[in-house]
Motif scaffolding. Structure first.
Motif, PDB file in Angstrom:
ATOM      1  N   MET A   1       0.867  -1.167   0.000  1.00  0.00           N
ATOM      2  CA  MET A   1       0.000   0.000   0.000  1.00  0.00           C
ATOM      3  C   MET A   1       0.910   1.226   0.000  1.00  0.00           C
ATOM      4  SD  MET A   1      -3.398   0.553   0.107  1.00  0.00           S
ATOM      5  CE  MET A   1      -3.769  -1.167   0.221  1.00  0.00           C
ATOM      6  N   GLN A   2       0.617   2.162  -0.868  1.00  0.00           N
ATOM      7  CA  GLN A   2       1.448   3.359  -0.996  1.00  0.00           C
ATOM      8  C   GLN A   2       0.548   4.589  -1.089  1.00  0.00           C
ATOM      9  OE1 GLN A   2       4.824   3.546  -0.965  1.00  0.00           O
ATOM     10  NE2 GLN A   2       4.669   5.729  -1.101  1.00  0.00           N
ATOM     11  N   GLU A   3       0.988   5.694  -0.498  1.00  0.00           N
ATOM     12  CA  GLU A   3       0.239   6.948  -0.597  1.00  0.00           C
ATOM     13  C   GLU A   3       0.707   7.726  -1.819  1.00  0.00           C
ATOM     14  OE1 GLU A   3       0.752   9.876   2.518  1.00  0.00           O
ATOM     15  OE2 GLU A   3      -1.213  10.726   2.047  1.00  0.00           O
ATOM     16  N   TYR A   4      -0.249   8.353  -2.479  1.00  0.00           N
ATOM     17  CA  TYR A   4       0.033   9.262  -3.589  1.00  0.00           C
ATOM     18  C   TYR A   4      -0.648  10.583  -3.271  1.00  0.00           C
ATOM     19  CZ  TYR A   4       0.283  11.365  -8.183  1.00  0.00           C
ATOM     20  OH  TYR A   4       0.550  12.221  -9.225  1.00  0.00           O
ATOM     21  N   SER A   5       0.044  11.679  -3.499  1.00  0.00           N
ATOM     22  CA  SER A   5      -0.574  12.994  -3.321  1.00  0.00           C
ATOM     23  C   SER A   5      -0.069  13.922  -4.410  1.00  0.00           C
ATOM     24  CB  SER A   5      -0.267  13.565  -1.936  1.00  0.00           C
ATOM     25  OG  SER A   5       1.111  13.742  -1.770  1.00  0.00           O
ATOM     26  N   ASN A   6      -0.885  14.922  -4.721  1.00  0.00           N
ATOM     27  CA  ASN A   6      -0.547  15.862  -5.771  1.00  0.00           C
ATOM     28  C   ASN A   6      -1.426  17.095  -5.603  1.00  0.00           C
ATOM     29  OD1 ASN A   6       0.611  16.926  -8.119  1.00  0.00           O
ATOM     30  ND2 ASN A   6       0.512  14.953  -9.178  1.00  0.00           N
ATOM     31  N   VAL A   7      -1.190  18.089  -6.459  1.00  0.00           N
ATOM     32  CA  VAL A   7      -1.954  19.332  -6.450  1.00  0.00           C
ATOM     33  C   VAL A   7      -2.395  19.629  -7.876  1.00  0.00           C
ATOM     34  CG1 VAL A   7      -1.863  21.810  -5.982  1.00  0.00           C
ATOM     35  CG2 VAL A   7      -0.639  20.227  -4.501  1.00  0.00           C
ATOM     36  N   VAL A   8      -3.627  20.053  -8.039  1.00  0.00           N
ATOM     37  CA  VAL A   8      -4.145  20.446  -9.352  1.00  0.00           C
ATOM     38  C   VAL A   8      -4.126  21.969  -9.425  1.00  0.00           C
ATOM     39  CG1 VAL A   8      -6.130  20.391 -10.902  1.00  0.00           C
ATOM     40  CG2 VAL A   8      -5.595  18.388  -9.483  1.00  0.00           C
ATOM     41  N   VAL A   9      -3.479  22.488 -10.458  1.00  0.00           N
ATOM     42  CA  VAL A   9      -3.424  23.934 -10.683  1.00  0.00           C
ATOM     43  C   VAL A   9      -3.881  24.232 -12.106  1.00  0.00           C
ATOM     44  CG1 VAL A   9      -1.577  24.321  -8.999  1.00  0.00           C
ATOM     45  CG2 VAL A   9      -0.992  23.876 -11.380  1.00  0.00           C
ATOM     46  N   ASP A  10      -4.332  25.466 -12.311  1.00  0.00           N
ATOM     47  CA  ASP A  10      -4.731  25.879 -13.664  1.00  0.00           C
ATOM     48  C   ASP A  10      -3.507  26.406 -14.414  1.00  0.00           C
ATOM     49  OD1 ASP A  10      -4.315  28.497 -12.773  1.00  0.00           O
ATOM     50  OD2 ASP A  10      -6.448  28.928 -12.545  1.00  0.00           O
ATOM     51  N   GLN A  11      -3.722  26.927 -15.617  1.00  0.00           N
ATOM     52  CA  GLN A  11      -2.617  27.387 -16.461  1.00  0.00           C
ATOM     53  C   GLN A  11      -1.862  28.569 -15.873  1.00  0.00           C
ATOM     54  OE1 GLN A  11      -4.505  27.954 -20.289  1.00  0.00           O
ATOM     55  NE2 GLN A  11      -4.005  25.870 -20.913  1.00  0.00           N
ATOM     56  N   THR A  12      -2.478  29.284 -14.952  1.00  0.00           N
ATOM     57  CA  THR A  12      -1.795  30.420 -14.329  1.00  0.00           C
ATOM     58  C   THR A  12      -1.102  30.021 -13.027  1.00  0.00           C
ATOM     59  OG1 THR A  12      -3.753  31.143 -13.104  1.00  0.00           O
ATOM     60  CG2 THR A  12      -3.458  32.045 -15.336  1.00  0.00           C
ATOM     61  N   GLY A  13      -1.240  28.752 -12.631  1.00  0.00           N
ATOM     62  CA  GLY A  13      -0.618  28.273 -11.412  1.00  0.00           C
ATOM     63  C   GLY A  13      -1.484  28.373 -10.176  1.00  0.00           C
ATOM     64  N   ASP A  14      -2.737  28.797 -10.346  1.00  0.00           N
ATOM     65  CA  ASP A  14      -3.656  28.886  -9.211  1.00  0.00           C
ATOM     66  C   ASP A  14      -4.251  27.512  -8.908  1.00  0.00           C
ATOM     67  OD1 ASP A  14      -3.316  31.639  -8.882  1.00  0.00           O
ATOM     68  OD2 ASP A  14      -4.901  32.101 -10.335  1.00  0.00           O
ATOM     69  N   ALA A  15      -4.394  27.202  -7.633  1.00  0.00           N
ATOM     70  CA  ALA A  15      -4.969  25.933  -7.211  1.00  0.00           C
ATOM     71  C   ALA A  15      -6.404  25.801  -7.707  1.00  0.00           C
ATOM     72  CB  ALA A  15      -4.939  25.827  -5.689  1.00  0.00           C
ATOM     73  N   VAL A  16      -6.778  24.585  -8.065  1.00  0.00           N
ATOM     74  CA  VAL A  16      -8.140  24.314  -8.534  1.00  0.00           C
ATOM     75  C   VAL A  16      -8.865  23.502  -7.464  1.00  0.00           C
ATOM     76  CG1 VAL A  16      -9.562  23.239 -10.309  1.00  0.00           C
ATOM     77  CG2 VAL A  16      -7.385  24.335 -10.928  1.00  0.00           C
ATOM     78  N   ALA A  17      -9.783  24.175  -6.773  1.00  0.00           N
ATOM     79  CA  ALA A  17     -10.600  23.504  -5.766  1.00  0.00           C
ATOM     80  C   ALA A  17     -11.714  22.723  -6.448  1.00  0.00           C
ATOM     81  CB  ALA A  17     -11.191  24.526  -4.804  1.00  0.00           C
ATOM     82  N   SER A  18     -12.079  21.608  -5.879  1.00  0.00           N
ATOM     83  CA  SER A  18     -13.202  20.769  -6.332  1.00  0.00           C
ATOM     84  C   SER A  18     -13.002  20.168  -7.717  1.00  0.00           C
ATOM     85  CB  SER A  18     -14.521  21.541  -6.284  1.00  0.00           C
ATOM     86  OG  SER A  18     -14.778  21.968  -4.959  1.00  0.00           O
TER      87      SER A  18
END
Length: 113
Positions: A1-18
């Motif tokens: 079992m391994q954890e994976y994490s990441n962040v989703v950002v838009d083209q300007t580098g702003d975080a994308v919630a939801s």
């Protein structure tokens, strides 16, 4: 079992919630079972990013595709993500590095270490 994490950002580098994040067996559209901890508590798949665009999950060792979509971003897939928890099951030997050189002592066979 391994954890994976990441962040989703838009083209300007702003975080994308939801944003919607779906995890599949690599090369398929078969959703996999994911967990919020080390294999005990199942987590919904797909899942949504938090207010800072973050997401994380645990999954069994394997190769996965992670499909990401949401408002204000172009949908994309992270392909062939390998999750492999070798270090946890094999200790330091699973890291893939063995120190060697002049004057070093091999302690790998020493049961007193």
């Amino acid at each position: 079992m391994q954890e994976y994490s990441n962040v989703v950002v838009d083209q300007t580098g702003d975080a994308v919630a939801s944003a919607t994040v779906a995890i599949y067996t690599a090369g398929t559209t078969t959703p996999v079972t994911i967990y919020s901890d080390d294999g005990v508590t199942t987590k919904g798949n797909p899942l949504a990013t938090d207010g800072f665009g973050r997401f994380s999950f645990y999954a069994a060792d394997g190769t996965y595709d992670i499909a990401i979509s949401g408002s204000g971003i172009t949908s994309y897939t992270l392909s062939s993500i390998i999750l492999f928890d070798n270090a946890a099951s094999s200790g330091a030997a699973g890291v893939g590095f063995v120190q060697s050189g002049s004057g070093l002592i091999d302690l790998s066979a020493d049961t007193n270490v």
